[in-house]
Scaffold this active site. Structure first.
Site, mmCIF file in Angstrom:
data_model
loop_
_atom_site.group_PDB
_atom_site.id
_atom_site.type_symbol
_atom_site.label_atom_id
_atom_site.label_comp_id
_atom_site.label_asym_id
_atom_site.label_seq_id
_atom_site.Cartn_x
_atom_site.Cartn_y
_atom_site.Cartn_z
ATOM 1 C CG LEU A 75 7.595 -59.854 -80.120
ATOM 2 C CD1 LEU A 75 6.539 -58.695 -79.248
ATOM 3 C CD2 LEU A 75 7.658 -58.605 -81.053
ATOM 4 C CG HIS A 77 16.146 -60.383 -78.910
ATOM 5 N ND1 HIS A 77 15.338 -59.874 -78.157
ATOM 6 C CD2 HIS A 77 16.252 -58.436 -79.996
ATOM 7 C CE1 HIS A 77 14.865 -59.479 -77.724
ATOM 8 N NE2 HIS A 77 15.481 -58.717 -78.697
ATOM 9 C CG MET A 111 11.213 -67.873 -76.068
ATOM 10 S SD MET A 111 10.286 -68.456 -75.746
ATOM 11 C CE MET A 111 10.584 -68.887 -73.935
ATOM 12 C CD GLU A 112 16.161 -69.196 -78.895
ATOM 13 O OE1 GLU A 112 16.262 -68.352 -79.907
ATOM 14 O OE2 GLU A 112 16.002 -68.738 -77.840
ATOM 15 C CG ASP A 126 4.275 -86.430 -88.655
ATOM 16 O OD1 ASP A 126 3.084 -86.612 -88.849
ATOM 17 O OD2 ASP A 126 5.291 -86.307 -89.847
#
Length: 155
Positions: A75, A77, A111-112, A126
């Site tokens: 969701l 953008h 969110m970025e 990792d």
């Protein structure tokens, strides 16, 4: 309780329509913490991680991830990431990862910023898990946002 913006009247998830919003300058910062054993910290400090430069790989992974956030979060953008930095600092207990992301778009970039530190943390795990499996991502959070209707917010 106010209406949730990502839920329609039938209770279905939906993407919010931001078409009518004017683009504004927006920025966000986030941080994550990767707890590491003394053995991992020594390998990072001495540039002795068998897979290579773990901090550089994590930094680039975080920047790349910020630009791909809408592919990971259904969701979110698709917005232009005009600036992204990811910094990693070795501490006594692990590695603190911070991001700073900017755009001039119709919706926020939190969110970025959060995706950048989360993926950087995953990449670091990792890279160092072969040195010692005693490594964990202990936290990830947004620490700052500015721009848009809600203005400035600090954690």
């Amino acid at each position: 309780m106010s209406q949730l913006t990502h839920i329609d009247s039938a209770g279905n998830a939906r993407m919010v329509d931001v078409t009518a919003k004017n683009p504004t300058v927006r920025e966000a910062r986030a941080e994550a913490f990767v707890a590491c054993s003394p053995r991992i910290l020594a390998a990072l400090t001495n540039d002795d991680v068998p897979k290579g430069d773990a901090l550089a790989v994590a930094r680039i992974a975080g920047i790349a991830a910020a630009k791909r956030t809408p592919e990971l979060l259904p969701l979110a953008h698709p917005i232009a990431v005009h600036y992204c930095s990811v910094d990693l600092e070795i501490t006594e207990a692990g590695v603190r990862i911070s991001s700073h992301v900017k755009t001039a778009d119709r919706t926020g970039i939190e969110m970025e910023a959060l995706t950048a530190v989360s993926v950087a943390a995953l990449a670091l795990v990792d890279m160092v898990k072969g040195v010692d499996r005693n490594v964990s991502i202990d936290s990830a959070r947004i620490t700052y946002k500015a721009g848009g209707r809600s203005g400035v917010w600090r954690a």
